[in-house]
Design a protein around this motif. Structure first.
Motif, PDB file in Angstrom:
ATOM      1  N   UNK A 172       0.825  -1.117   0.001  1.00  0.00           N
ATOM      2  CA  UNK A 172       0.070  -0.031  -0.020  1.00  0.00           C
ATOM      3  C   UNK A 172       0.911   1.292  -0.123  1.00  0.00           C
ATOM      4  N   UNK A 173       1.862   1.231   0.939  1.00  0.00           N
ATOM      5  CA  UNK A 173       2.955   2.294   0.819  1.00  0.00           C
ATOM      6  C   UNK A 173       3.342   2.735  -0.468  1.00  0.00           C
ATOM      7  N   UNK A 174       3.966   1.841  -1.118  1.00  0.00           N
ATOM      8  CA  UNK A 174       4.431   1.953  -2.388  1.00  0.00           C
ATOM      9  C   UNK A 174       3.471   2.415  -3.383  1.00  0.00           C
ATOM     10  N   UNK A 175       2.171   1.881  -3.546  1.00  0.00           N
ATOM     11  CA  UNK A 175       1.128   2.400  -4.377  1.00  0.00           C
ATOM     12  C   UNK A 175       0.891   3.882  -3.835  1.00  0.00           C
ATOM     13  N   UNK A 176       0.887   4.412  -2.734  1.00  0.00           N
ATOM     14  CA  UNK A 176       0.268   5.805  -2.408  1.00  0.00           C
ATOM     15  C   UNK A 176       1.385   6.597  -2.500  1.00  0.00           C
ATOM     16  N   UNK A 177       2.654   6.144  -2.317  1.00  0.00           N
ATOM     17  CA  UNK A 177       3.997   7.023  -2.604  1.00  0.00           C
ATOM     18  C   UNK A 177       3.860   7.238  -4.170  1.00  0.00           C
ATOM     19  N   UNK A 178       3.720   6.279  -5.134  1.00  0.00           N
ATOM     20  CA  UNK A 178       3.686   6.701  -6.499  1.00  0.00           C
ATOM     21  C   UNK A 178       2.544   7.457  -7.155  1.00  0.00           C
ATOM     22  N   UNK A 179       1.548   7.413  -6.386  1.00  0.00           N
ATOM     23  CA  UNK A 179       0.226   8.323  -6.771  1.00  0.00           C
ATOM     24  C   UNK A 179       0.030   9.651  -6.021  1.00  0.00           C
ATOM     25  N   UNK A 180       1.169   9.894  -5.259  1.00  0.00           N
ATOM     26  CA  UNK A 180       0.711  11.349  -4.293  1.00  0.00           C
ATOM     27  C   UNK A 180       0.742  12.562  -5.212  1.00  0.00           C
ATOM     28  N   UNK A 181      -0.211  13.146  -4.950  1.00  0.00           N
ATOM     29  CA  UNK A 181       0.012  14.489  -5.768  1.00  0.00           C
ATOM     30  C   UNK A 181       0.851  15.521  -5.300  1.00  0.00           C
ATOM     31  N   UNK A 182       1.346  16.587  -6.075  1.00  0.00           N
ATOM     32  CA  UNK A 182       2.277  17.558  -5.822  1.00  0.00           C
ATOM     33  C   UNK A 182       2.193  18.109  -4.545  1.00  0.00           C
ATOM     34  N   UNK A 183       1.200  18.415  -4.076  1.00  0.00           N
ATOM     35  CA  UNK A 183       0.650  19.045  -2.675  1.00  0.00           C
ATOM     36  C   UNK A 183       0.389  18.179  -1.599  1.00  0.00           C
TER      37      UNK A 183
END
Length: 115
Positions: free
Chosen positions: A9-20
């Protein structure tokens, strides 16, 4: 309550973070009943953004009771929280799709109110 997630889950969320978006990851160890130790991560949101719409209803304690996101304030955000609501993490549709496409379990979802 804490937001405990697997390394996947961490990997996916890090890859998907918005610039803000801003997330800090705190390492954790989950101990299973048989004694097995699993590496996990605690999600910590160090910055609270004002992303609520003026139609949000607030309780006497100052917490949002019926919260509504403000579409105009969401630019640059894909993974975030509403301060003081510890049981939810808000993600955009594409982030939710990435989590589901990875076959991850333990995810519940419902549409957020947006005005």
């Amino acid at each position: 309550m804490t937001r405990l997630v697997s390394p996947s889950v961490r990997t996916i969320l890090e890859d998907c973070l918005g610039e803000r978006d801003a997330i800090q990851w705190l390492p954790a160890t989950l101990t299973m009943p048989a004694g097995e130790h699993l590496p996990y991560w605690v999600m910590h949101f160090p910055v609270f953004y004002d992303l609520l719409h003026s139609s949000t209803n607030w309780g006497p304690s100052g917490l949002p009771i019926r919260w509504v996101l403000d579409r105009a304030k969401l630019d640059g955000h894909r993974v975030f929280i509403v301060p003081e609501l510890n049981d939810i993490t808000i993600v955009t549709d594409d982030v939710l799709a990435a989590l589901n496409d990875a076959g991850l379990t333990g995810i519940g979802s419902e549409r957020a109110r947006i005005a």
